[in-house]
Design an enzyme around this catalytic site. Structure first.
Site, PDB file in Angstrom:
ATOM      1  N   LYS A   1       0.863  -1.186   0.000  1.00 31.06           N
ATOM      2  CA  LYS A   1       0.000   0.000   0.000  1.00 31.06           C
ATOM      3  C   LYS A   1       0.896   1.232   0.000  1.00 31.06           C
ATOM      4  O   LYS A   1       1.798   1.344   0.829  1.00 31.06           O
ATOM      5  CB  LYS A   1      -0.913  -0.007   1.230  1.00 31.06           C
ATOM      6  CG  LYS A   1      -2.025  -1.039   1.135  1.00 31.06           C
ATOM      7  CD  LYS A   1      -3.053  -0.877   2.235  1.00 31.06           C
ATOM      8  CE  LYS A   1      -4.134  -1.944   2.147  1.00 31.06           C
ATOM      9  NZ  LYS A   1      -5.047  -1.786   0.998  1.00 31.06           N
TER      10      LYS A   1
ATOM     11  N   ARG B   1     -10.063 -11.762   0.227  1.00 26.40           N
ATOM     12  CA  ARG B   1     -10.844 -12.785  -0.491  1.00 26.40           C
ATOM     13  C   ARG B   1     -10.108 -14.123  -0.524  1.00 26.40           C
ATOM     14  O   ARG B   1     -10.739 -15.172  -0.578  1.00 26.40           O
ATOM     15  CB  ARG B   1     -11.192 -12.269  -1.892  1.00 26.40           C
ATOM     16  CG  ARG B   1     -10.000 -11.953  -2.749  1.00 26.40           C
ATOM     17  CD  ARG B   1     -10.353 -11.117  -3.970  1.00 26.40           C
ATOM     18  NE  ARG B   1     -10.531  -9.690  -3.639  1.00 26.40           N
ATOM     19  CZ  ARG B   1     -10.841  -8.746  -4.529  1.00 26.40           C
ATOM     20  NH1 ARG B   1     -11.008  -9.066  -5.804  1.00 26.40           N
ATOM     21  NH2 ARG B   1     -10.978  -7.502  -4.155  1.00 26.40           N
TER      22      ARG B   1
HETATM   23  N1  BES Z   1      -8.386  -4.165   3.341  1.00 27.22           N
HETATM   24  C1  BES Z   1      -8.508  -3.651   2.043  1.00 27.22           C
HETATM   25  C2  BES Z   1      -9.832  -2.932   1.793  1.00 27.22           C
HETATM   26  C3  BES Z   1     -10.058  -1.694   2.605  1.00 27.22           C
HETATM   27  C4  BES Z   1      -9.756  -0.450   2.094  1.00 27.22           C
HETATM   28  C5  BES Z   1     -10.629  -1.769   3.856  1.00 27.22           C
HETATM   29  C6  BES Z   1      -9.993   0.687   2.838  1.00 27.22           C
HETATM   30  C7  BES Z   1     -10.869  -0.629   4.607  1.00 27.22           C
HETATM   31  C8  BES Z   1     -10.543   0.606   4.096  1.00 27.22           C
HETATM   32  C9  BES Z   1      -8.375  -4.781   1.024  1.00 27.22           C
HETATM   33  O1  BES Z   1      -7.577  -5.833   1.394  1.00 27.22           O
HETATM   34  C10 BES Z   1      -7.737  -4.193  -0.177  1.00 27.22           C
HETATM   35  O2  BES Z   1      -6.605  -3.813  -0.074  1.00 27.22           O
HETATM   36  N2  BES Z   1      -8.482  -4.125  -1.267  1.00 27.22           N
HETATM   37  C11 BES Z   1      -8.018  -3.555  -2.467  1.00 27.22           C
HETATM   38  C12 BES Z   1      -8.469  -4.460  -3.589  1.00 27.22           C
HETATM   39  C13 BES Z   1      -7.812  -4.128  -4.907  1.00 27.22           C
HETATM   40  C14 BES Z   1      -6.362  -4.499  -4.870  1.00 27.22           C
HETATM   41  C15 BES Z   1      -8.543  -4.896  -5.985  1.00 27.22           C
HETATM   42  C16 BES Z   1      -8.637  -2.175  -2.589  1.00 27.22           C
HETATM   43  O3  BES Z   1      -9.772  -1.999  -2.215  1.00 27.22           O
HETATM   44  O4  BES Z   1      -7.935  -1.275  -3.061  1.00 27.22           O
HETATM   45 MG    MG Z   2      -5.537  -5.555   0.889  1.00 28.37          MG
END
Ligand code: BES
Ligand code: MG
Ligand code: ZN
Length: 490
Positions: free
Chosen positions: A272, A347
């Site tokens: 991230k 997921r």
């Molecule tokens: N944990 C995150 C989703 C999330 C984002 C939760 C903001 C709470 C606040 C999840 O694991 C994630 O990183 N999702 C990605 C998916 C993408 C790579 C397809 C996202 O939402 O950017």
């Molecule tokens: Mg994630």
């Protein structure tokens, strides 16, 4: 603090703060309220006129009545228009009153009982009072916030509803467990600590517990390769937690609740970037936290259903043995996944947890997960996404959520979008295009369910609140413990 459904009437109540509810547009006093006004020498009428109080939902005024009176202070609380009244109107009003009264010792609350049943109102008010006053000062050497001084809260006009009050308090204790787990940073609540929390809960509440260590996860069916792939970069072991509540008699139904339990989500090698909220990713076990919170409440409420609570806990980290973007993992149902983005890890953990849940031969499975930023883009911070393969299950969740005062919006399980997850080399990829990102996430999960009615709740927005709001305080909200408990118990 003790909350009681008192037998004392509005006119006889004595104490520090007496709060009375007023509907919008009903500021002409009648009945007991008019008598109270007479008794207090017209102060209620005066306040309404001077402050131009209209009874709008959430509005409050307080005034000192004086030491010589049986009531030291009075508060007027708006409930909004009679025709807009929902159970949540009592919840919001009780939360507002509790915040006003935090520095008093005794509080009396008299809210008019409208269309809803008295037991539902008493339960909702008890939940709201406990949750609005809950503060999490565990990580401060000296608490900044003043702890509440409230010793007694009397719910006036709800005589006989002590059972409903106790039920509200029990549910609130589950919500508080979930809040505390989510608020705790990733160096306090890691997979091992989460397993210890579940263990303690099992002992205290009489739940059966099984924790699958890495070996057992490798041996389950075709191996939990998806979940273990996420866990493999961490220095901490994965902990696959399975709690079971069994009623005394024959269960009417068997249900499973599966919560995403990524105790920290760095994104993995698709790290991230700054500005992506990486520092907030302790909240990524919000689904698992609510699962344990619901377990705590359900174990005490003892419904006639068997419930399985499943948390595949892991940390999504980076290291020399991290999964590489492009790796292919095999889930326990034999399906292969090309990990085109290591940040879509939730997921992967849920895939194996859902296969495990379905093997328990339950009648329905509900998963809850802080799964996608896309769901926050779609629905904002206060509303969770809901997907289901079963209309009746979706309706059950919506009904449970309505009386819990938690918001969901159903989104389509648009099969055509699964094209976006097609992989050249494996059965599927773990992410598709940016557009419709929370829908493809739901479609991905669906590959791990055969035919059990299933609902998926994307709670990425509502698990956290940036400000006190209704019965939520700043920080973790404990969403959607109340919906889960309502769903299981009704
Ligand atoms: N944990 C995150 C989703 C999330 C984002 C939760 C903001 C709470 C606040 C999840 O694991 C994630 O990183 N999702 C990605 C998916 C993408 C790579 C397809 C996202 O939402 O950017
Ligand atoms: Mg994630
Ligand atoms: Zn995540």
């Amino acid at each position: 603090m003790q909350i009681k459904a008192t037998t004392t009437s509005l006119l006889d109540w004595t104490g520090d703060l007496l709060a009375v509810g007023i509907f919008e547009g009903e500021t002409e006093l009648a009945g007991d309220l008019a008598k109270l006004d007479d008794k207090l020498a017209g102060i209620v009428k005066e306040l309404i006129a001077e402050e131009e109080f209209e009874g709008k939902a959430g509005s409050t005024i307080t005034s000192r009545v004086g030491n010589k009176n049986p009531v030291r202070k009075i508060a007027l609380v708006g409930l909004g228009k009679l025709e807009d009244l929902k159970l949540d109107s009592w919840r919001s009003a009780a939360a507002a009153i509790a915040r006003l009264a935090a520095k008093e010792k005794s509080l009396g609350i008299s809210l008019p009982v409208g269309s809803e049943a008295a037991d539902k109102i008493a339960q909702a008010m008890a939940e709201a009072i406990v949750l609005a006053l809950h503060q999490d000062n565990r990580f401060k050497s000296e608490p900044e916030d003043k702890q509440t001084k409230l010793e007694t809260v009397d719910l006036i006009g709800l005589n006989g509803q002590d059972g409903a009050v106790a039920k509200g308090e029990t549910i609130a204790s589950g919500v508080i467990l979930a809040r505390e787990l989510v608020n705790a940073p990733a160096n306090a609540i890691d997979p091992v600590a989460m397993a210890e929390t579940a263990q303690k809960l099992a002992e205290e509440c009489g739940l059966a517990i099984e924790i699958l260590e890495r070996d057992a996860c490798e041996q389950f069916e075709q191996g939990m390769g998806a979940y273990l792939g996420v866990a493999q970069a961490s220095d901490l072991p994965p902990k696959f937690i399975h709690l079971t509540y069994k009623p005394d008699g024959t269960p009417k139904k068997k249900l499973a609740i599966v919560g995403k339990s990524v105790t920290f989500d760095s994104g993995g090698l698709n790290l991230k970037v700054s500005g992506s909220g990486i520092e907030t990713m302790k909240m990524d076990m919000g689904g698992g936290a609510a699962t344990l919170g619901a377990a705590k409440a359900i174990a005490q409420l003892k419904p006639d259903v068997e419930v399985h609570f499943i948390c595949a806990a892991a940390e999504n980290m980076i290291s020399g043995h991290a999964m590489h973007p492009g790796d292919i993992l095999k889930a326990s149902n034999g399906k292969t996944i090309e990990v085109n983005n290591t940040d879509a890890e939730g997921r992967l953990t849920l895939a194996d947890a859902l296969v495990f849940a379905e093997k328990l031969e339950v009648d329905a499975i509900v998963d809850l997960a802080t799964l996608t930023g896309a769901c926050i883009v779609a629905l904002g911070n206060n509303i969770a996404g809901l997907w289901s393969t079963d209309d009746s299950l979706a309706e059950q969740i919506k009904t449970a959520a309505e009386s819990a005062g938690e918001k969901f919006w159903q989104l389509p399980m648009e099969e055509k979008y699964f094209e976006g997850l097609k992989s050249q080399i494996a059965d599927m990829k773990n992410t598709g295009p940016r557009a419709g990102g929370s829908i493809t996430a739901a479609l991905f999960l669906k590959q791990f369910i055969k035919d059990t009615p299933w609902a998926h709740l994307d709670i990425a927005g509502p698990v956290w609140s940036d400000k006190p709001d209704g019965i939520d305080n700043k920080g973790a909200t404990g969403f959607p413990v109340r919906t889960l408990v309502n769903w299981v118990t009704s």
